[in-house]
Design a protein around this motif. Structure first.
Motif, PDB file in Angstrom:
ATOM      1  N   THR A  13       1.180  -1.216   0.185  1.00 57.83           N
ATOM      2  CA  THR A  13       0.338   0.162  -0.114  1.00 57.83           C
ATOM      3  C   THR A  13       0.921   1.489   0.434  1.00 57.83           C
ATOM      4  O   THR A  13       0.454   2.273  -0.734  1.00 57.83           O
ATOM      5  N   TYR A  48      -1.355   7.129   2.002  1.00 59.28           N
ATOM      6  CA  TYR A  48      -1.416   5.846   2.119  1.00 59.28           C
ATOM      7  C   TYR A  48      -3.117   5.881   1.366  1.00 59.28           C
ATOM      8  O   TYR A  48      -3.509   4.856   1.153  1.00 59.28           O
ATOM      9  N   PHE A  49      -3.878   6.698   1.121  1.00 63.09           N
ATOM     10  CA  PHE A  49      -5.277   6.311   0.821  1.00 63.09           C
ATOM     11  C   PHE A  49      -5.059   6.673  -0.639  1.00 63.09           C
ATOM     12  O   PHE A  49      -5.881   5.821  -1.213  1.00 63.09           O
ATOM     13  N   VAL A  52      -4.149   2.735  -1.308  1.00 62.07           N
ATOM     14  CA  VAL A  52      -5.345   2.097  -0.693  1.00 62.07           C
ATOM     15  C   VAL A  52      -6.689   1.865  -1.843  1.00 62.07           C
ATOM     16  O   VAL A  52      -7.482   1.058  -2.366  1.00 62.07           O
ATOM     17  N   PHE A  53      -7.066   3.572  -2.293  1.00 57.45           N
ATOM     18  CA  PHE A  53      -7.885   3.523  -3.371  1.00 57.45           C
ATOM     19  C   PHE A  53      -7.309   3.093  -5.165  1.00 57.45           C
ATOM     20  O   PHE A  53      -7.937   2.256  -5.596  1.00 57.45           O
TER      21      PHE A  53
END
Length: 67
Positions: A13, A48-49, A52-53
């Motif tokens: 990730t 980080y997101f 994840v996305f």
């Protein structure tokens, strides 16, 4: 065995998040280098997101196209 999955997920990730975030920043027009972008925004959750996305998008596309 589960700990290896968690470690792999975190590493995967963060790697994807860092690279996609860097590409997005370059497309926007940021002139800084990869190291400067990643180090200056170390505490930002956006990296980080982003990872994840991207992973969720890949999973959704795989479910849709692979039957």
């Amino acid at each position: 065995m589960e700990i290896f999955g968690i470690v792999f997920q975190l590493i995967f990730t963060h790697l994807i998040g860092n690279n996609i975030y860097y590409l997005v920043r370059k497309l926007i027009g940021d002139k800084r280098s990869y190291k400067e972008i990643i180090n200056s925004e170390r505490d930002s959750g956006l990296r980080y997101f982003t990872g994840v996305f991207v992973i969720l998008a890949v999973i959704i596309l795989m479910k849709k196209f692979i039957k």
